[in-house]
Motif scaffolding. Structure first.
Motif, short mmCIF file in Angstrom:
data_model
loop_
_atom_site.label_atom_id
_atom_site.label_comp_id
_atom_site.label_asym_id
_atom_site.label_seq_id
_atom_site.Cartn_x
_atom_site.Cartn_y
_atom_site.Cartn_z
N GLU A 1 0.67 -1.22 -0.13
CA GLU A 1 0.04 0.03 0.01
C GLU A 1 0.93 1.37 -0.12
O GLU A 1 0.81 2.17 -0.66
CB GLU A 1 -0.87 0.05 1.15
N TRP A 2 1.96 1.10 0.74
CA TRP A 2 2.64 2.51 0.91
C TRP A 2 3.44 2.66 -0.23
O TRP A 2 3.74 3.81 -0.82
CB TRP A 2 3.82 2.52 2.09
N MET A 3 3.89 1.67 -0.86
CA MET A 3 4.70 1.62 -2.32
C MET A 3 3.75 2.32 -3.16
O MET A 3 4.19 3.12 -4.09
CB MET A 3 5.08 0.44 -2.87
N ALA A 4 2.54 2.12 -3.36
CA ALA A 4 1.49 2.44 -4.40
C ALA A 4 1.37 4.06 -4.28
O ALA A 4 1.34 4.95 -5.10
CB ALA A 4 0.24 1.77 -4.12
N GLN A 5 1.28 4.51 -2.95
CA GLN A 5 1.28 5.89 -2.66
C GLN A 5 2.29 6.71 -2.91
O GLN A 5 2.23 7.86 -3.57
CB GLN A 5 0.83 5.98 -1.10
N ILE A 7 4.34 5.69 -5.19
CA ILE A 7 4.64 5.83 -6.81
C ILE A 7 3.52 6.79 -7.29
O ILE A 7 3.73 7.63 -8.34
CB ILE A 7 4.28 4.44 -7.43
N GLU A 8 2.32 6.87 -6.63
CA GLU A 8 1.33 7.73 -7.25
C GLU A 8 1.77 9.39 -6.93
O GLU A 8 1.64 9.99 -7.44
CB GLU A 8 -0.08 7.52 -6.16
N VAL A 12 2.38 12.29 -9.71
CA VAL A 12 1.63 13.70 -9.76
C VAL A 12 2.84 14.58 -9.72
O VAL A 12 2.61 15.63 -10.38
CB VAL A 12 1.04 13.76 -8.48
N LYS A 13 3.90 14.42 -9.14
CA LYS A 13 4.97 15.32 -9.20
C LYS A 13 5.58 15.63 -10.39
O LYS A 13 5.98 16.41 -10.83
CB LYS A 13 6.10 15.14 -7.98
N LEU A 14 5.66 14.46 -10.93
CA LEU A 14 6.52 14.37 -12.31
C LEU A 14 5.32 15.11 -13.39
O LEU A 14 5.90 15.86 -14.23
CB LEU A 14 6.54 12.87 -12.95
N SER A 15 3.95 15.01 -13.16
CA SER A 15 3.17 15.73 -14.08
C SER A 15 3.20 17.32 -13.60
O SER A 15 3.25 17.99 -14.72
CB SER A 15 1.78 15.28 -13.76
N ASP A 16 3.46 17.43 -12.55
CA ASP A 16 3.61 19.01 -12.17
C ASP A 16 4.85 19.29 -12.67
O ASP A 16 5.05 20.56 -13.45
CB ASP A 16 3.64 19.10 -10.49
N LEU A 17 6.11 18.69 -12.73
CA LEU A 17 7.17 18.93 -13.40
C LEU A 17 7.05 19.16 -14.81
O LEU A 17 7.51 20.27 -15.32
CB LEU A 17 8.32 18.12 -12.88
N ALA A 18 6.55 18.37 -15.51
CA ALA A 18 6.21 18.67 -16.91
C ALA A 18 5.51 19.68 -17.22
O ALA A 18 5.86 20.51 -18.25
CB ALA A 18 5.43 17.40 -17.41
#
Length: 76
Positions: A1-5, A7-8, A12-18
């Motif tokens: 569960e924590w790994m999924a969070q 990665i999610e 989100v941060k990668l999308s913000d960076l783009a």
């Protein structure tokens, strides 16, 4: 569960960076990168390490391909 969070959150941060890359100049980007590194040092370090690893792999792959092409020309 924590790994999924994790990665999610990374996605989100990668999308913000783009979005940020599309909308800002180099000076602004450097300032935002510094701010992010100060707010999220662990995430920044992990991302920098992952980027370094990916760039190293890409460079090594390109060098192997160039070497293979040179060897193919020598064999002809």
């Amino acid at each position: 569960e924590w790994m999924a969070q994790v990665i999610e959150q990374g996605a989100v941060k990668l999308s913000d960076l783009a979005d940020t890359l599309r909308q800002n100049d180099l000076q602004t980007l450097l300032g935002k990168t510094e701010q992010f590194a100060r707010r999220q040092p662990v995430l920044f370090t992990g991302a920098a390490m992952a980027l370094g690893f990916a760039l190293t792999r890409a460079a090594a792959s390109a060098a192997r391909r160039a070497s293979s092409k040179e060897q193919a020309h020598v064999d002809d």
